[in-house]
Design a protein around this motif. Structure first.
Motif, PDB file in Angstrom:
ATOM      1  N   GLY A   1     -16.050  -2.482  72.733  1.00 20.85           N
ATOM      2  CA  GLY A   1     -15.612  -1.746  71.557  1.00 20.85           C
ATOM      3  C   GLY A   1     -14.480  -2.451  70.851  1.00 20.85           C
ATOM      4  N   ALA A   2     -13.926  -1.774  69.847  1.00 20.24           N
ATOM      5  CA  ALA A   2     -12.815  -2.326  69.063  1.00 20.24           C
ATOM      6  C   ALA A   2     -11.585  -1.460  69.245  1.00 20.24           C
ATOM      7  CB  ALA A   2     -13.193  -2.408  67.588  1.00 20.24           C
ATOM      8  N   VAL A   3     -10.426  -2.104  69.177  1.00 17.26           N
ATOM      9  CA  VAL A   3      -9.143  -1.418  69.351  1.00 17.26           C
ATOM     10  C   VAL A   3      -8.178  -1.863  68.259  1.00 17.26           C
ATOM     11  CG1 VAL A   3      -7.140  -1.064  70.846  1.00 17.26           C
ATOM     12  CG2 VAL A   3      -9.420  -1.243  71.857  1.00 17.26           C
TER      13      VAL A   3
ATOM     14  N   GLY B   1      -2.691  -5.065  64.897  1.00 21.72           N
ATOM     15  CA  GLY B   1      -3.649  -6.044  65.400  1.00 21.72           C
ATOM     16  C   GLY B   1      -4.936  -5.323  65.769  1.00 21.72           C
ATOM     17  N   ILE B   2      -6.071  -5.954  65.507  1.00 22.95           N
ATOM     18  CA  ILE B   2      -7.382  -5.387  65.862  1.00 22.95           C
ATOM     19  C   ILE B   2      -8.146  -6.422  66.673  1.00 22.95           C
ATOM     20  CG2 ILE B   2      -9.468  -4.250  65.036  1.00 22.95           C
ATOM     21  CD1 ILE B   2      -8.247  -3.729  62.436  1.00 22.95           C
ATOM     22  N   ALA B   3      -8.843  -5.955  67.699  1.00 24.56           N
ATOM     23  CA  ALA B   3      -9.616  -6.870  68.538  1.00 24.56           C
ATOM     24  C   ALA B   3     -10.883  -6.191  69.039  1.00 24.56           C
ATOM     25  CB  ALA B   3      -8.775  -7.344  69.724  1.00 24.56           C
ATOM     26  N   PHE B   4     -11.847  -7.031  69.459  1.00 21.22           N
ATOM     27  CA  PHE B   4     -13.114  -6.551  70.023  1.00 21.22           C
ATOM     28  C   PHE B   4     -13.249  -7.094  71.437  1.00 21.22           C
ATOM     29  CE2 PHE B   4     -17.628  -7.156  70.942  1.00 21.22           C
ATOM     30  CZ  PHE B   4     -18.109  -5.875  70.707  1.00 21.22           C
TER      31      PHE B   4
ATOM     32  N   ALA C   1      -9.701  -5.744  75.020  1.00 20.19           N
ATOM     33  CA  ALA C   1      -9.507  -5.502  73.593  1.00 20.19           C
ATOM     34  C   ALA C   1      -8.119  -4.935  73.306  1.00 20.19           C
ATOM     35  CB  ALA C   1     -10.589  -4.555  73.070  1.00 20.19           C
ATOM     36  N   VAL C   2      -7.606  -4.119  74.217  1.00 19.41           N
ATOM     37  CA  VAL C   2      -6.268  -3.548  74.052  1.00 19.41           C
ATOM     38  C   VAL C   2      -5.212  -4.651  74.106  1.00 19.41           C
ATOM     39  CG1 VAL C   2      -4.567  -1.977  75.032  1.00 19.41           C
ATOM     40  CG2 VAL C   2      -6.988  -1.338  75.035  1.00 19.41           C
TER      41      VAL C   2
ATOM     42  N   LEU D   1     -13.930 -10.419  66.420  1.00 20.68           N
ATOM     43  CA  LEU D   1     -14.095  -9.185  65.650  1.00 20.68           C
ATOM     44  C   LEU D   1     -14.687  -9.476  64.278  1.00 20.68           C
ATOM     45  CD1 LEU D   1     -13.533  -6.063  65.508  1.00 20.68           C
ATOM     46  CD2 LEU D   1     -11.522  -6.701  64.187  1.00 20.68           C
ATOM     47  N   VAL D   2     -14.249 -10.580  63.657  1.00 22.31           N
ATOM     48  CA  VAL D   2     -14.790 -10.947  62.346  1.00 22.31           C
ATOM     49  C   VAL D   2     -16.302 -11.150  62.444  1.00 22.31           C
ATOM     50  CG1 VAL D   2     -14.731 -12.623  60.471  1.00 22.31           C
ATOM     51  CG2 VAL D   2     -12.608 -12.011  61.669  1.00 22.31           C
TER      52      VAL D   2
END
Length: 299
Positions: free
Chosen positions: A6-8, A109-112, A133-134, A155-156
């Protein structure tokens, strides 16, 4: 434990440390802007509490609006996560808009990747989440300056490419930034362009007006006055305005709204609600005339 891909999003209020350590000097302008009238409450801790209450109100609205996300606040920061990356991206976009409009300067910040959360937990103590992801989201939050969202290529590709998690986000929603000193690259999620699936399709004029609204707030709202009383806070504001202003050129082909960090750091900034409203109206009227000329030329 529930373990999934998932994404965080990790988002943090900028300047709280300087505020609590009294490195940011509060003035009557700051208290008035945030509606703190009692002399007994005019100190750093009550001011900080006012910011956190407004921050929480924004988070509450995002949670209500976006049903497919999980959210938790930890003092002056928060996590938003979901199995669906586009749900996190949409929530991030709406949250950043709400925060700037409220007068709160945040960076994220966002990550997968791997997300782990408990199946059964005492929610009265608050939710918690962990996983790859966290950790990456927290790491990417500190990759740059300003009210911006930084991310990683995974993520992109997840949002713009092909695959089970792909939602076909416009690739121009992201831009790669290269540090010329060390060659390090980081991707910025340009939340202020509103290019995400599930949101209303916007034309260039509407996008430009949105950017001008944000810039006029960052540049002249008295709610950001306290941020620029310290050099780190002033730099955060300057980087915020400069980064948003770069996108105005793409939408308008005009350089009139572009500001450099150097100029913003060296120029005294006047702040009041009246000035904020006045500047936004001037910019909006100029933009409307510019697009009207373009439309006449096409017809």
């Amino acid at each position: 434990m529930d373990h999934y891909q998932g994404a965080v999003l990790y988002v943090d209020i900028l300047g709280i440390s300087d505020l609590t350590k009294k490195k940011a000097k509060l003035t009557p302008v700051d208290y008035e802007a945030w509606g703190i009238k009692k002399p007994s409450e005019q100190n750093e801790h009550f001011f900080c509490a006012k910011l956190l209450v407004s921050f929480r109100a924004c988070l509450k609205e995002i949670k209500k609006k976006h049903q497919g996300i999980q959210l938790t606040q930890l003092s002056d920061c928060a996590f938003i996560w979901s199995r669906k990356p586009s749900a996190v991206a949409l929530a991030a976009q709406d949250l950043m808009w709400a925060l700037v409009r409220k007068g709160i300067l945040c960076r994220g910040g966002i990550a997968f990747g791997d997300v782990i959360e408990p199946v059964k937990v005492a929610t009265s103590l608050g939710q918690f989440v962990l996983g790859e992801a966290v950790s990456k989201a927290v790491e990417y939050e500190g990759k740059g300056k300003g009210c911006r969202l930084f991310t990683e290529p995974e993520l992109v590709l997840t949002l713009t490419g092909k695959g089970p998690h792909c939602d076909r986000v416009d690739v121009e929603t992201f831009v790669g930034l290269v540090n010329p000193l060390n060659g390090e690259t980081v991707d910025e999620f340009r939340w202020y362009l509103q290019n995400l699936p599930g949101s209303s399709a916007l034309d260039d004029q509407t996008k430009l007006l949105g950017l001008l609204e944000l810039m006029s707030a960052l540049k002249h709202s008295p709610r950001f006055n306290w941020n620029e009383t310290s050099e780190p806070g002033k730099l955060q504001l300057a980087c915020s305005i400069a980064s948003l202003s770069k996108s105005t050129h793409k939408l308008s082909s005009s350089k009139d709204y572009i500001f450099s960090v150097e100029h913003l750091m060296a120029t005294p900034i006047m702040r009041s609600e009246a000035l904020q409203t006045k500047v936004f109206k001037i910019w909006s009227d100029e933009a409307a005339k510019m697009f009207a000329r373009k439309n006449r030329q096409r017809s």
